[in-house]
Design a protein around this motif. Structure first.
Motif, PDB file in Angstrom:
ATOM      1  N   CYS A 141      45.549  55.301  48.738  1.00  0.00           N
ATOM      2  CA  CYS A 141      46.356  56.079  47.803  1.00  0.00           C
ATOM      3  C   CYS A 141      46.345  57.557  48.169  1.00  0.00           C
ATOM      4  N   PHE A 142      45.166  58.091  48.473  1.00  0.00           N
ATOM      5  CA  PHE A 142      45.073  59.501  48.844  1.00  0.00           C
ATOM      6  C   PHE A 142      45.849  59.775  50.122  1.00  0.00           C
ATOM      7  N   ASP A 143      45.716  58.899  51.108  1.00  0.00           N
ATOM      8  CA  ASP A 143      46.422  59.061  52.382  1.00  0.00           C
ATOM      9  C   ASP A 143      47.919  59.191  52.146  1.00  0.00           C
ATOM     10  N   GLU A 144      48.463  58.327  51.310  1.00  0.00           N
ATOM     11  CA  GLU A 144      49.900  58.380  51.045  1.00  0.00           C
ATOM     12  C   GLU A 144      50.288  59.644  50.285  1.00  0.00           C
ATOM     13  N   ASN A 145      49.501  60.017  49.299  1.00  0.00           N
ATOM     14  CA  ASN A 145      49.803  61.246  48.570  1.00  0.00           C
ATOM     15  C   ASN A 145      49.728  62.461  49.485  1.00  0.00           C
ATOM     16  N   LEU A 146      48.758  62.464  50.404  1.00  0.00           N
ATOM     17  CA  LEU A 146      48.594  63.595  51.316  1.00  0.00           C
ATOM     18  C   LEU A 146      49.819  63.778  52.199  1.00  0.00           C
ATOM     19  N   VAL A 147      50.254  62.720  52.876  1.00  0.00           N
ATOM     20  CA  VAL A 147      51.368  62.881  53.815  1.00  0.00           C
ATOM     21  C   VAL A 147      52.673  63.162  53.078  1.00  0.00           C
ATOM     22  N   ARG A 148      52.800  62.644  51.881  1.00  0.00           N
ATOM     23  CA  ARG A 148      54.001  62.940  51.091  1.00  0.00           C
ATOM     24  C   ARG A 148      53.978  64.378  50.590  1.00  0.00           C
ATOM     25  N   GLY A 149      52.789  64.875  50.256  1.00  0.00           N
ATOM     26  CA  GLY A 149      52.674  66.275  49.881  1.00  0.00           C
ATOM     27  C   GLY A 149      53.003  67.201  51.029  1.00  0.00           C
ATOM     28  N   VAL A 150      52.525  66.863  52.230  1.00  0.00           N
ATOM     29  CA  VAL A 150      52.859  67.647  53.421  1.00  0.00           C
ATOM     30  C   VAL A 150      54.365  67.662  53.637  1.00  0.00           C
ATOM     31  N   THR A 151      54.999  66.511  53.468  1.00  0.00           N
ATOM     32  CA  THR A 151      56.447  66.419  53.677  1.00  0.00           C
ATOM     33  C   THR A 151      57.205  67.296  52.692  1.00  0.00           C
ATOM     34  N   ILE A 152      56.796  67.280  51.436  1.00  0.00           N
ATOM     35  CA  ILE A 152      57.453  68.137  50.440  1.00  0.00           C
ATOM     36  C   ILE A 152      57.274  69.610  50.810  1.00  0.00           C
ATOM     37  N   ALA A 153      56.074  69.964  51.240  1.00  0.00           N
ATOM     38  CA  ALA A 153      55.818  71.359  51.625  1.00  0.00           C
ATOM     39  C   ALA A 153      56.718  71.785  52.777  1.00  0.00           C
ATOM     40  N   LEU A 154      56.908  70.904  53.752  1.00  0.00           N
ATOM     41  CA  LEU A 154      57.784  71.217  54.883  1.00  0.00           C
ATOM     42  C   LEU A 154      59.246  71.287  54.455  1.00  0.00           C
ATOM     43  N   LEU A 155      59.641  70.426  53.530  1.00  0.00           N
ATOM     44  CA  LEU A 155      61.013  70.488  53.020  1.00  0.00           C
ATOM     45  C   LEU A 155      61.257  71.821  52.315  1.00  0.00           C
ATOM     46  N   ARG A 156      60.279  72.295  51.582  1.00  0.00           N
ATOM     47  CA  ARG A 156      60.412  73.600  50.917  1.00  0.00           C
ATOM     48  C   ARG A 156      60.551  74.719  51.935  1.00  0.00           C
ATOM     49  N   GLN A 157      59.859  74.578  53.046  1.00  0.00           N
ATOM     50  CA  GLN A 157      59.833  75.644  54.042  1.00  0.00           C
ATOM     51  C   GLN A 157      61.058  75.646  54.943  1.00  0.00           C
ATOM     52  N   TYR A 158      61.552  74.449  55.297  1.00  0.00           N
ATOM     53  CA  TYR A 158      62.592  74.370  56.327  1.00  0.00           C
ATOM     54  C   TYR A 158      63.920  73.770  55.865  1.00  0.00           C
ATOM     55  N   GLN A 159      63.950  73.119  54.709  1.00  0.00           N
ATOM     56  CA  GLN A 159      65.178  72.513  54.215  1.00  0.00           C
ATOM     57  C   GLN A 159      65.611  73.226  52.935  1.00  0.00           C
ATOM     58  N   SER A 160      66.628  72.714  52.304  1.00  0.00           N
ATOM     59  CA  SER A 160      67.127  73.347  51.093  1.00  0.00           C
ATOM     60  C   SER A 160      66.204  73.032  49.912  1.00  0.00           C
ATOM     61  N   PRO A 161      66.168  73.910  48.898  1.00  0.00           N
ATOM     62  CA  PRO A 161      65.371  73.626  47.697  1.00  0.00           C
ATOM     63  C   PRO A 161      65.757  72.296  47.054  1.00  0.00           C
ATOM     64  N   LYS A 162      67.041  71.944  47.138  1.00  0.00           N
ATOM     65  CA  LYS A 162      67.502  70.689  46.551  1.00  0.00           C
ATOM     66  C   LYS A 162      66.818  69.498  47.214  1.00  0.00           C
ATOM     67  N   GLU A 163      66.726  69.502  48.561  1.00  0.00           N
ATOM     68  CA  GLU A 163      66.087  68.392  49.263  1.00  0.00           C
ATOM     69  C   GLU A 163      64.618  68.278  48.877  1.00  0.00           C
ATOM     70  N   ALA A 164      63.945  69.408  48.730  1.00  0.00           N
ATOM     71  CA  ALA A 164      62.533  69.384  48.333  1.00  0.00           C
ATOM     72  C   ALA A 164      62.376  68.834  46.925  1.00  0.00           C
ATOM     73  N   ARG A 165      63.258  69.250  46.008  1.00  0.00           N
ATOM     74  CA  ARG A 165      63.187  68.741  44.639  1.00  0.00           C
ATOM     75  C   ARG A 165      63.466  67.249  44.589  1.00  0.00           C
ATOM     76  N   LYS A 166      64.439  66.808  45.361  1.00  0.00           N
ATOM     77  CA  LYS A 166      64.772  65.383  45.384  1.00  0.00           C
ATOM     78  C   LYS A 166      63.595  64.549  45.870  1.00  0.00           C
ATOM     79  N   GLN A 167      62.942  65.009  46.931  1.00  0.00           N
ATOM     80  CA  GLN A 167      61.816  64.251  47.455  1.00  0.00           C
ATOM     81  C   GLN A 167      60.636  64.278  46.492  1.00  0.00           C
ATOM     82  N   GLY A 168      60.396  65.442  45.889  1.00  0.00           N
ATOM     83  CA  GLY A 168      59.330  65.528  44.897  1.00  0.00           C
ATOM     84  C   GLY A 168      59.570  64.589  43.734  1.00  0.00           C
ATOM     85  N   ALA A 169      60.826  64.466  43.313  1.00  0.00           N
ATOM     86  CA  ALA A 169      61.176  63.560  42.222  1.00  0.00           C
ATOM     87  C   ALA A 169      60.926  62.113  42.607  1.00  0.00           C
TER      88      ALA A 169
END
Length: 367
Positions: free
Chosen positions: A286-314
């Motif tokens: 469970c932690f492993d999955e949450n970790l890599v998904r958290g990293v992905t959201i952080a990268l989306l915030r940094q390099y993609q649009s805010p909308k894409e980051a919000r969608k993935q976080g949702a």
């Protein structure tokens, strides 16, 4: 086992952290990336599919041709053996990465793998030998060679997308490797309808221990019998590169901090229907999955649009990965675009400390 990766995205109404400074990720060498249809993985997929122990592929001309070619071998000893294996999951074909030197196939038997735990070492090694026999008896190499032009055509847009958007370089910039970044192999699975999966070469086949490897399927559920498999799927391809790559990049770090990660096991809700749906049965997974998904959201915030980051976080909230957003938050506020920590490994304990502080146990609260 890595959980099956879903690509459904929905919108989220919520707060957004202040944007971090955008950093420029170094472009890795073009030859760092290989995109292929791996013959070993394809072989094991065909055997498992014939055994009725694999999700049906999405419709395509390739799937139709594979069915016509291999159905006469539906009662081959390898297929019969697959039918009686106890621990069979869609990612079992990763064992095909233990095969190389095609067409004069050689088998590397892993020293240890979860598949031994699920099925027994002798059973898995017998199954691997029988799949090698299937390779010979079915003239698998003939089928594989007949589709070389298809494989090259499918790989080209995937490789072009990843290189043009520097997705690997952006991921590497978050982890800040002190040594040369590893090379990548992306295995396209035209008969895989279920998702993507990180493969650990260091465990399965140490000859390729220096590579990051994951496989990804043809995921168009609306495809028709004449469809051509397509693997470059917009924002999903971005997420897949960062998600699956992070599984491999963080595996050793999680092992080094295993004791500290386990101290947070109280955060795992064993009765959570969402975790059961994701085939997750313990906190480490469970932690492993949450970790890599958290990293992905952080990268989306940094390099993609805010909308894409919000969608993935949702989507992570919908899928019950409730700590992914927290991990993205602590990365954004204390790590991304900053230089307090030299690399992700040095920062990793801060993630654990953040979760401990935000979700204290009853005992720690009363102290």
């Amino acid at each position: 086992m890595k959980t099956l990766f879903t690509f459904l995205l929905v919108l989220l109404s919520g707060s957004i952290l202040v944007a971090q400074p955008r950093t420029t990720a170094a472009q890795p060498p073009a030859d760092q990336l290989t995109v292929i249809v791996h013959p070993g993985i394809e072989l094991f997929t065909v055997v498992q599919m014939l055994a009725g122990k694999y999700p049906m592929p999405n419709k395509s001309a390739y799937a139709k041709e594979a069915e016509a070619y291999f159905t006469p071998f539906a009662n081959h000893p390898a297929v019969q053996y697959a039918r009686q294996l106890k621990g069979v999951y869609p990612d079992l074909p990763e064992l095909g990465y233990c095969l190389d030197n095609f067409p004069a196939v050689r088998i590397h038997y892993p020293a240890q793998t979860d598949w031994y735990t699920l099925n027994g070492k002798d059973s898995i090694q017998t199954y691997m030998r029988l799949c090698k026999q299937f390779f010979d008896d079915s003239n698998f190499w003939t089928f594989y060679q007949q589709h070389q032009a298809d494989y090259v055509a499918w790989a080209q847009p995937v490789r072009a997308r990843i290189v043009s958007e520097n997705l690997i370089g952006k991921l590497d910039s978050l982890y800040r490797f002190r040594t040369k970044a590893p090379e990548w192999t992306i295995c396209l699975d035209p008969l895989n309808s279920w998702g993507a999966h990180a493969i650990m070469p260091k465990t399965l086949n140490p000859r390729y221990a220096n590579r990051i490897v994951y496989n990804v399927g043809f995921l168009d559920r609306e495809s028709a019998a004449a469809s051509v498999p397509v693997f470059s799927l917009g924002s999903e391809s971005v997420i897949t590169v960062w998600h699956e790559g992070s599984h491999i990049y963080t595996k050793a770090i999680q092992q080094r901090y295993k004791v500290d990660v386990n101290k947070l096991a109280y955060l795992f809700n064993k009765t959570d229907a969402g975790m059961k749906h994701n085939n997750i049965h313990d906190w480490a997974h469970c932690f492993d999955e949450n970790l890599v998904r958290g990293v992905t959201i952080a990268l989306l915030r940094q390099y993609q649009s805010p909308k894409e980051a919000r969608k993935q976080g949702a989507q992570e909230v919908v899928d019950d990965f409730q700590y992914a957003g927290d991990i993205a938050d602590v990365l954004a506020t204390r790590y991304s675009g900053q230089h307090t920590y030299s690399d992700f490994e040095q920062f990793f304990p801060e993630i654990l400390a953040y979760l401990t502080q935000k979700y204290p146990t009853a005992e720690s609260t009363n102290q």
